[in-house]
Design a protein around this motif. Structure first.
Motif, short mmCIF file in Angstrom:
data_model
loop_
_atom_site.label_atom_id
_atom_site.label_comp_id
_atom_site.label_asym_id
_atom_site.label_seq_id
_atom_site.Cartn_x
_atom_site.Cartn_y
_atom_site.Cartn_z
N GLY A 126 0.72 -0.96 -0.20
CA GLY A 126 -0.56 -0.13 -0.33
C GLY A 126 0.70 1.66 0.15
O GLY A 126 0.35 2.29 -0.96
N ALA A 127 2.20 1.18 0.67
CA ALA A 127 2.39 2.63 0.46
C ALA A 127 4.03 3.11 -0.38
O ALA A 127 3.54 4.07 -1.07
CB ALA A 127 4.22 2.67 1.89
N TRP A 128 3.97 2.05 -1.45
CA TRP A 128 4.90 1.87 -2.24
C TRP A 128 3.99 2.34 -3.51
O TRP A 128 3.55 3.31 -4.24
CB TRP A 128 5.23 0.46 -2.64
CG TRP A 128 5.97 0.54 -4.18
CD1 TRP A 128 5.75 0.26 -5.41
CD2 TRP A 128 7.34 1.38 -3.92
NE1 TRP A 128 6.89 0.24 -5.98
CE2 TRP A 128 7.47 1.33 -5.45
CE3 TRP A 128 8.01 1.84 -3.29
CZ2 TRP A 128 8.75 1.50 -5.90
CZ3 TRP A 128 9.20 2.33 -3.49
CH2 TRP A 128 9.54 2.61 -5.27
N VAL A 143 -5.62 7.31 6.46
CA VAL A 143 -6.80 7.81 5.61
C VAL A 143 -6.20 7.41 4.26
O VAL A 143 -7.45 6.58 3.15
CB VAL A 143 -6.39 9.60 5.96
CG1 VAL A 143 -7.12 10.30 4.33
CG2 VAL A 143 -6.78 10.00 6.16
N TYR A 144 -5.19 7.21 3.81
CA TYR A 144 -5.08 7.30 2.09
C TYR A 144 -4.89 5.10 1.82
O TYR A 144 -5.17 4.93 0.78
CB TYR A 144 -3.84 7.86 1.70
CG TYR A 144 -4.30 9.50 1.03
CD1 TYR A 144 -5.32 9.33 0.19
CD2 TYR A 144 -3.34 9.99 1.75
CE1 TYR A 144 -5.92 10.51 -0.14
CE2 TYR A 144 -4.41 11.33 1.86
CZ TYR A 144 -4.96 12.05 0.68
OH TYR A 144 -5.18 12.64 0.19
N PHE A 145 -4.68 4.65 2.72
CA PHE A 145 -3.93 3.32 2.97
C PHE A 145 -5.86 2.14 2.30
O PHE A 145 -5.41 1.50 0.82
CB PHE A 145 -3.07 2.76 3.76
CG PHE A 145 -3.06 1.09 3.59
CD1 PHE A 145 -1.91 0.32 2.80
CD2 PHE A 145 -4.17 0.39 4.78
CE1 PHE A 145 -1.37 -0.93 2.94
CE2 PHE A 145 -3.83 -1.30 4.67
CZ PHE A 145 -2.30 -1.36 3.61
N ALA A 155 3.29 1.60 7.92
CA ALA A 155 3.62 0.48 6.78
C ALA A 155 4.85 -0.29 7.30
O ALA A 155 5.25 -1.77 6.60
CB ALA A 155 4.21 0.65 5.21
N HIS A 156 4.79 -0.10 8.21
CA HIS A 156 6.20 -1.13 9.42
C HIS A 156 7.46 -0.97 8.53
O HIS A 156 8.29 -2.67 9.09
CB HIS A 156 5.94 -2.45 9.44
CG HIS A 156 4.46 -2.66 10.21
ND1 HIS A 156 4.14 -1.90 11.30
CD2 HIS A 156 3.03 -3.16 9.33
CE1 HIS A 156 2.24 -2.31 11.62
NE2 HIS A 156 2.12 -2.57 10.59
N ASN A 157 7.59 -0.33 8.12
CA ASN A 157 8.95 0.31 7.54
C ASN A 157 9.46 1.26 7.03
O ASN A 157 8.01 2.77 6.29
CB ASN A 157 8.55 -0.95 6.06
CG ASN A 157 9.97 -0.22 4.99
OD1 ASN A 157 10.97 0.53 5.27
ND2 ASN A 157 11.32 -1.73 4.11
N LEU A 162 8.45 7.42 1.98
CA LEU A 162 8.05 7.28 0.90
C LEU A 162 6.94 7.70 0.58
O LEU A 162 6.38 8.60 -0.33
CB LEU A 162 8.90 6.74 -0.43
CG LEU A 162 10.25 6.53 -0.26
CD1 LEU A 162 10.75 5.44 -1.34
CD2 LEU A 162 10.98 7.41 -1.22
N GLY A 163 5.92 7.17 0.99
CA GLY A 163 4.21 7.36 0.81
C GLY A 163 3.63 8.56 1.46
O GLY A 163 3.14 8.77 0.10
#
Length: 74
Positions: free
Chosen positions: A1-3, A21-23, A43-45, A51-52
């Protein structure tokens, strides 16, 4: 999702603190399983989070800040 968030807006990201909100718009369709919470806060990273949410510019600013801090401590 973050990517996928990063791909949508690579330079400046989706906005700081916007992951929650956007995930739901960018997650995989099979995400809803009984063992996974429906509220995802990160994102647990930390690199994918940066980046996201903040894009390339935000990630570079964060790395510059951390690098400067580390150099000043030496």
């Amino acid at each position: 999702g973050a990517w996928k968030m990063f791909e949508q807006s690579p330079l400046v990201g989706m906005g700081t603190g916007s992951y929650r909100v956007y995930f739901p718009q960018f997650r995989d369709p099979d995400y809803h399983m009984t063992t996974i919470s429906n509220v995802t806060l990160s994102a647990h990273n930390w690199i994918l989070d940066a980046l996201g949410q903040n894009g390339i510019i935000g990630l570079l600013a964060l790395l510059f800040f951390l690098g400067t801090f580390c150099v000043l401590l030496l």
